[in-house]
Design an enzyme around this catalytic site. Structure first.
Site, short mmCIF file in Angstrom:
data_model
loop_
_atom_site.label_atom_id
_atom_site.label_comp_id
_atom_site.label_asym_id
_atom_site.label_seq_id
_atom_site.Cartn_x
_atom_site.Cartn_y
_atom_site.Cartn_z
N LYS A 45 10.43 14.02 3.18
CA LYS A 45 11.97 13.99 3.03
C LYS A 45 12.21 14.01 1.52
O LYS A 45 13.12 14.77 1.05
CB LYS A 45 12.79 12.71 3.53
N ARG A 69 18.48 4.35 9.73
CA ARG A 69 17.24 4.06 10.19
C ARG A 69 17.30 3.13 11.43
O ARG A 69 16.33 2.85 12.17
CB ARG A 69 16.16 3.15 9.19
N ARG A 91 -0.05 9.87 -2.39
CA ARG A 91 1.48 10.31 -3.06
C ARG A 91 1.46 9.25 -4.64
O ARG A 91 0.88 8.26 -4.48
CB ARG A 91 2.40 9.49 -2.30
N ARG A 107 3.74 3.68 -5.34
CA ARG A 107 4.33 2.59 -4.80
C ARG A 107 3.60 1.63 -4.25
O ARG A 107 2.49 1.79 -3.75
CB ARG A 107 5.26 3.48 -3.64
N ARG A 136 5.19 0.26 8.76
CA ARG A 136 6.31 1.05 8.62
C ARG A 136 6.32 2.26 9.79
O ARG A 136 7.70 2.70 10.31
CB ARG A 136 6.25 2.16 7.30
P1 ADP Z 1 9.07 10.85 2.29
O1 ADP Z 1 10.03 10.84 1.23
O2 ADP Z 1 9.21 11.55 3.82
O3 ADP Z 1 8.22 9.48 2.51
P2 ADP Z 1 7.57 12.51 0.25
O4 ADP Z 1 8.54 13.52 0.18
O5 ADP Z 1 7.47 11.64 -0.79
O6 ADP Z 1 7.91 12.08 1.72
O7 ADP Z 1 6.24 13.17 0.65
C1 ADP Z 1 4.92 12.49 0.80
C2 ADP Z 1 3.68 13.02 0.16
O8 ADP Z 1 3.45 14.15 0.78
C3 ADP Z 1 3.78 13.16 -1.35
O9 ADP Z 1 2.80 13.18 -2.22
C4 ADP Z 1 4.38 15.00 -1.23
O10 ADP Z 1 3.94 15.37 -2.74
C5 ADP Z 1 3.58 15.24 -0.10
N1 ADP Z 1 4.22 16.32 0.46
C6 ADP Z 1 5.73 16.49 0.80
N2 ADP Z 1 5.92 17.50 1.42
C7 ADP Z 1 4.67 18.18 1.66
C8 ADP Z 1 4.12 19.41 2.52
N3 ADP Z 1 4.92 20.24 3.16
N4 ADP Z 1 2.89 19.48 2.51
C9 ADP Z 1 2.18 18.77 1.88
N5 ADP Z 1 2.46 17.70 1.05
C10 ADP Z 1 3.40 17.58 1.17
P1 AMP Z 2 11.66 4.94 1.71
O1 AMP Z 2 11.84 4.93 0.23
O2 AMP Z 2 12.65 5.71 2.50
O3 AMP Z 2 10.23 5.01 2.18
O4 AMP Z 2 12.02 3.50 2.16
C1 AMP Z 2 11.00 2.38 1.49
C2 AMP Z 2 11.22 1.07 2.19
O5 AMP Z 2 12.52 0.48 1.98
C3 AMP Z 2 11.15 0.98 3.86
O6 AMP Z 2 9.96 1.02 4.37
C4 AMP Z 2 12.13 -0.18 3.99
O7 AMP Z 2 11.40 -1.45 3.64
C5 AMP Z 2 13.14 -0.02 3.15
N1 AMP Z 2 14.35 0.92 3.52
C6 AMP Z 2 14.88 1.81 3.02
N2 AMP Z 2 15.68 2.41 3.64
C7 AMP Z 2 16.09 1.68 4.73
C8 AMP Z 2 17.07 1.53 5.55
N3 AMP Z 2 18.04 2.67 5.93
N4 AMP Z 2 17.09 0.46 6.48
C9 AMP Z 2 16.09 -0.54 6.21
N5 AMP Z 2 15.22 -0.59 5.54
C10 AMP Z 2 15.04 0.45 4.41
#
Ligand code: ADP
Ligand code: AMP
Length: 214
Positions: free
Chosen positions: A13, A87, A126, A160, A171
């Site tokens: 995302k 969420r 990541r 992170r 999660r």
């Molecule tokens: P989210 O925001 O949904 O938690 P991220 O965008 O941070 O996910 O992506 C999670 C990990 O996967 C990151 O290390 C990113 O570089 C990698 N990633 C994102 N999209 C792709 C994809 N389409 N193919 C391979 N790796 C990806």
């Molecule tokens: P994210 O960056 O979206 O992966 O979120 C990281 C963490 O933030 C999650 O695992 C939750 O602990 C908290 N969080 C983020 N967005 C929300 C939401 N909309 N509702 C509840 N918790 C959230």
């Protein structure tokens, strides 16, 4: 235009959001980023949610909605992208009301699908630039020059605190229990669009951009 990215942690995302912001003029609203900012600044809210987030639990709806309300008050532009919000069903209903008051509506919800094995690989690998938050993956999406951010030239990167196997399993459980029911909610509104997010970053982007007619 209001767009929502719905999907489990690690499905891509944030990566796709970064691209819509840089190339298509969207404003990115990520509740995860808003919470991490509170933690970095050690505000009362940040201190309250720090342990919850690190362990992988969801933060209470009221806390999230107070952050979103504040953010929506000062939102520039017409293209808004919500990432990781809503969420829960209560968050989704509250968002509908907040948008209605602003004369806006939800235009499209992208429902990112990736199998769990891939989610673990993506989360464990990541890392991000400390200065500009650009997201990378070890070993598949590394900076072009080793140790140097492609976007801002910084040499500092971080992982992170919740990107570990234990927190990820919580999660994912929370995602299934609290967030998956949003699929039928948005399906009924006729705004849900399924995306195969196991494809490459550019293929996923293509699908999103063409769905939005951009
Ligand atoms: P989210 O925001 O949904 O938690 P991220 O965008 O941070 O996910 O992506 C999670 C990990 O996967 C990151 O290390 C990113 O570089 C990698 N990633 C994102 N999209 C792709 C994809 N389409 N193919 C391979 N790796 C990806
Ligand atoms: P994210 O960056 O979206 O992966 O979120 C990281 C963490 O933030 C999650 O695992 C939750 O602990 C908290 N969080 C983020 N967005 C929300 C939401 N909309 N509702 C509840 N918790 C959230």
């Amino acid at each position: 235009m209001v767009v929502i990215f719905l999907g489990p942690p690690g499905c891509g995302k944030g990566t796709q959001a970064e691209s819509l912001v840089n190339n298509n003029g969207f404003v990115h609203v990520s509740t995860g980023d808003l919470l991490r900012k509170e933690i970095n600044e050690q505000t009362d809210l940040g201190c309250k949610v720090q342990a919850q987030m690190a362990s992988g639990q969801l933060v209470e709806d009221q806390t999230i909605l107070s952050l979103i309300t504040k953010k929506l008050d000062s939102l520039p532009g017409n293209k808004v992208l919500f990432d990781g919000f809503p969420r829960t069903l209560d968050q989704a209903r509250a968002l509908e009301e907040l948008l209605q008051a602003l004369g806006k509506k939800i235009d499209c919800v992208f429902d990112f699908h990736v199998d769990e094995k891939k989610l673990y690989e993506r989360i464990v690998g990541r890392f991000a630039c400390v200065k500009c938050s650009a997201v990378y993956h070890d070993p598949s999406i590394m900076p072009k020059v080793k140790g140097v951010c492609d976007y801002c030239g910084s040499h500092e990167f971080e992982k992170r605190s919740d990107d570990n196997v234990k927190s990820l399993s919580i999660r994912l459980e929370k995602f299934k229990e609290m967030t998956l029911p949003l699929r039928s909610f948005f399906e009924e509104m006729k705004v849900l669009k399924k995306i195969d997010a196991s494809k490459s970053v550019s293929q996923v982007r293509e699908e999103i951009v063409s769905s939005l007619g951009l």
